[in-house]
Design a protein around this motif. Structure first.
Motif, mmCIF file in Angstrom:
data_model
loop_
_atom_site.group_PDB
_atom_site.id
_atom_site.type_symbol
_atom_site.label_atom_id
_atom_site.label_comp_id
_atom_site.label_asym_id
_atom_site.label_seq_id
_atom_site.Cartn_x
_atom_site.Cartn_y
_atom_site.Cartn_z
ATOM 1 N N VAL A 272 -12.064 17.728 56.606
ATOM 2 C CA VAL A 272 -12.048 18.073 57.951
ATOM 3 C C VAL A 272 -10.616 17.346 58.431
ATOM 4 O O VAL A 272 -9.455 17.162 59.063
ATOM 5 N N GLU A 273 -11.177 15.671 57.922
ATOM 6 C CA GLU A 273 -9.648 14.084 58.163
ATOM 7 C C GLU A 273 -8.418 14.688 57.138
ATOM 8 O O GLU A 273 -7.046 14.854 57.886
ATOM 9 N N THR A 274 -8.658 15.742 56.520
ATOM 10 C CA THR A 274 -7.809 16.343 55.246
ATOM 11 C C THR A 274 -6.997 16.834 55.383
ATOM 12 O O THR A 274 -5.608 17.354 55.859
ATOM 13 N N VAL A 275 -7.204 18.219 56.484
ATOM 14 C CA VAL A 275 -6.598 19.277 56.587
ATOM 15 C C VAL A 275 -5.830 18.424 58.126
ATOM 16 O O VAL A 275 -4.895 19.381 57.751
ATOM 17 N N GLU A 276 -6.050 17.637 59.057
ATOM 18 C CA GLU A 276 -5.779 17.245 60.331
ATOM 19 C C GLU A 276 -4.674 16.523 59.964
ATOM 20 O O GLU A 276 -3.602 16.635 60.442
ATOM 21 N N ALA A 277 -4.748 15.914 58.769
ATOM 22 C CA ALA A 277 -3.730 14.703 58.134
ATOM 23 C C ALA A 277 -1.947 15.596 57.660
ATOM 24 O O ALA A 277 -1.428 15.397 57.530
ATOM 25 N N ASP A 278 -2.576 17.178 56.889
ATOM 26 C CA ASP A 278 -1.445 17.939 57.174
ATOM 27 C C ASP A 278 -0.466 19.137 57.669
ATOM 28 O O ASP A 278 -1.471 19.642 57.829
ATOM 29 N N PRO A 279 0.273 18.745 57.907
ATOM 30 C CA PRO A 279 0.569 19.861 59.187
ATOM 31 C C PRO A 279 0.630 21.115 58.593
ATOM 32 O O PRO A 279 -0.058 22.461 59.774
ATOM 33 N N GLU A 280 0.788 21.147 57.535
ATOM 34 C CA GLU A 280 0.682 23.169 56.925
ATOM 35 C C GLU A 280 -0.806 22.960 56.725
ATOM 36 O O GLU A 280 -0.746 24.300 56.932
ATOM 37 N N LEU A 281 -1.533 22.484 55.786
ATOM 38 C CA LEU A 281 -3.119 22.692 56.270
ATOM 39 C C LEU A 281 -3.431 23.268 57.611
ATOM 40 O O LEU A 281 -4.356 23.838 58.156
ATOM 41 N N ARG A 282 -2.847 22.681 58.385
ATOM 42 C CA ARG A 282 -3.513 22.522 60.411
ATOM 43 C C ARG A 282 -3.776 23.861 60.461
ATOM 44 O O ARG A 282 -4.593 24.529 60.823
ATOM 45 N N VAL A 283 -1.856 24.196 60.541
ATOM 46 C CA VAL A 283 -1.738 25.499 60.739
ATOM 47 C C VAL A 283 -2.388 26.667 59.630
ATOM 48 O O VAL A 283 -2.425 28.148 60.446
ATOM 49 N N GLN A 284 -2.331 26.752 58.822
ATOM 50 C CA GLN A 284 -3.340 27.800 57.509
ATOM 51 C C GLN A 284 -4.403 27.945 57.883
ATOM 52 O O GLN A 284 -4.779 28.602 57.708
ATOM 53 N N GLU A 285 -4.842 26.717 58.029
ATOM 54 C CA GLU A 285 -6.455 26.621 58.708
ATOM 55 C C GLU A 285 -6.588 27.444 59.827
ATOM 56 O O GLU A 285 -7.727 28.186 60.293
ATOM 57 N N ARG A 286 -5.728 26.888 61.098
ATOM 58 C CA ARG A 286 -5.981 27.785 62.525
ATOM 59 C C ARG A 286 -5.831 30.019 62.288
ATOM 60 O O ARG A 286 -5.842 30.515 62.552
ATOM 61 N N ARG A 287 -5.241 30.157 61.196
ATOM 62 C CA ARG A 287 -4.270 30.955 60.827
ATOM 63 C C ARG A 287 -5.336 31.606 60.369
ATOM 64 O O ARG A 287 -5.936 32.774 60.387
ATOM 65 N N THR A 288 -6.396 31.491 59.521
ATOM 66 C CA THR A 288 -7.265 31.456 58.447
ATOM 67 C C THR A 288 -8.956 32.027 59.639
ATOM 68 O O THR A 288 -9.494 32.774 59.104
ATOM 69 N N LYS A 289 -8.874 30.473 60.918
ATOM 70 C CA LYS A 289 -10.256 31.238 61.499
ATOM 71 C C LYS A 289 -9.714 32.513 62.071
ATOM 72 O O LYS A 289 -10.625 32.793 62.791
ATOM 73 N N PHE A 290 -7.938 32.707 62.772
ATOM 74 C CA PHE A 290 -8.439 34.095 63.523
ATOM 75 C C PHE A 290 -8.286 35.135 63.053
ATOM 76 O O PHE A 290 -8.623 36.234 63.281
ATOM 77 N N TYR A 291 -7.584 35.133 61.450
ATOM 78 C CA TYR A 291 -7.682 35.730 61.353
ATOM 79 C C TYR A 291 -9.638 35.710 60.486
ATOM 80 O O TYR A 291 -10.279 38.033 60.907
ATOM 81 N N SER A 292 -9.841 35.428 60.073
ATOM 82 C CA SER A 292 -11.779 35.816 59.822
ATOM 83 C C SER A 292 -12.582 35.669 60.977
ATOM 84 O O SER A 292 -13.026 37.219 61.037
ATOM 85 N N SER A 293 -11.705 35.715 62.264
ATOM 86 C CA SER A 293 -12.547 36.154 64.342
ATOM 87 C C SER A 293 -12.563 37.261 64.127
ATOM 88 O O SER A 293 -12.791 37.805 64.748
ATOM 89 N N LEU A 294 -10.829 37.775 63.756
ATOM 90 C CA LEU A 294 -10.015 39.295 63.669
ATOM 91 C C LEU A 294 -11.211 40.655 62.817
ATOM 92 O O LEU A 294 -11.078 40.850 63.475
#
Length: 342
Positions: A272-294
């Motif tokens: 989690v810390e690794t993802v949060e420390a990288d802005p690009e990864l953080r955005v990709q994580e949110r996008r992936t989570k949104f698609y998964s829920s959708l």
């Protein structure tokens, strides 16, 4: 008339004749040196082989020999068959060439148990399998056959002695790999026993957590909370290797649950810390989570049918769908407003 013998004369052997003690000592010595071979030779040179008639040989039948010996024909035949097996392998002469009273050089006593089986059950298909397994384990077949013939004693030993229970567990695990019927029986036993179900669930959870840490340490990959699979940073992989080495160093009987939980929680937090420390990864994580829920929501609505709408209709259903429709509309509006200008 009473005859009084000289006591010293009673223990002295008559010239050329062995006294009973000397005979016993001689027979005992022969057995001590050669084990069952000494008795097997007596049978082999005295009992006629199958297929030979009394007219062809001075030997007697196993039944006659047993009557003379005061034992059962089955016992005689066990010695007979042991000799025959050894003869087939060239260790001793074949039965046909031996004559009554003949002496030969006998094999070492250690080899006797390889050929002699003291139980008739060993000749059955089950007994043969047990004998073969005993040979593989490097133990005498008689020991394994004795246990197999007394399952109650085996149960008592397992219940009373932890080391016996461990040996039984290891044997069952080896057997269950190649025995589908036993696999099914054990699975049913576990499913029907609450304590075992809980233990299996606990161990499965621990194994999954160790697998998560091992995936990072050995394959250098991490799985984010949203489900992304990424290459692990060097420092994160190093930390996973450290935890994995601690887990691998645990003793076989030591509980891994607490260690597995600590390693798993540590690695999850680091991911989690690794993802949060990288802005690009953080955005990709949110996008992936949104698609998964959708995708999950879409699948749920695709599976709904309304052929029986009249039967299932309730006002609350319509109200909830209207609220959901408004939420979806707001979501679409937000996404459209965030879309880049053409």
């Amino acid at each position: 008339m009473t005859v009084v013998l000289d006591p010293s004369a009673q223990s002295a052997p008559i010239q050329g004749v062995l006294d009973p003690i000397s005979c016993d000592a001689r027979d005992f010595g022969a057995y001590a040196r050669k084990g069952g071979w000494a008795f097997a030779l007596m049978v082999a040179r005295s009992v006629r082989p199958g297929g030979q008639s009394a007219d062809e040989t001075p030997k007697v039948s196993a039944k006659e020999f047993a009557e003379l010996a005061g034992c059962s024909p089955e016992r005689v035949m066990r010695y007979y068959k042991a000799w025959d097996r050894a003869a087939d392998e060239g260790l001793v002469p074949h039965l046909e060439v031996l004559v009554p009273g003949q002496d030969i050089e006998l094999p070492d006593a250690e080899a006797w148990q390889t050929y002699y089986v003291s139980r008739s059950s060993a000749t059955s298909e089950r007994g043969s399998a047990i004998t073969e397994a005993a040979a593989t384990e490097g133990i005498r077949p008689t020991k394994a056959l004795e246990v197999a013939e007394n399952p109650t004693a085996l149960r008592a030993a397992i219940l009373a002695d932890p080391s016996t229970a461990q040996a039984a567990r290891a044997a069952l695990l080896d057997r269950v790999k190649e025995d589908p019927a036993l696999q099914a029986e054990l699975a049913r036993d576990i499913a029907r026993t609450d304590e075992l179900k809980k233990a299996v669930a606990t161990e499965t959870r621990a194994a999954d957590r160790i697998g998560y840490v091992r995936q990072i340490a050995e394959k250098g990959q991490i799985r984010t909370p949203a489900g992304q699979t990424l290459d692990a940073p060097a420092e994160l992989r190093s930390e996973a290797e450290r935890h994995l080495s601690l887990l691998d160093e645990l003793d076989e009987g030591e509980d891994t649950g607490e260690w597995a939980t600590e390693a798993y929680d540590t690695m999850k937090n680091l991911v989690v810390e690794t993802v949060e420390a990288d802005p690009e990864l953080r955005v990709q994580e949110r996008r992936t989570k949104f698609y998964s829920s959708l995708q999950k929501a879409t699948k749920v609505f695709e599976e709904l049918t309304f052929d029986d709408a009249d039967d299932i209709y309730e006002d609350d259903m319509v109200q909830r769908l209207e609220e959901l429709q408004q939420a979806i509309g707001s979501c679409i509006t937000a996404l459209r407003s965030a879309a880049p200008c053409p």
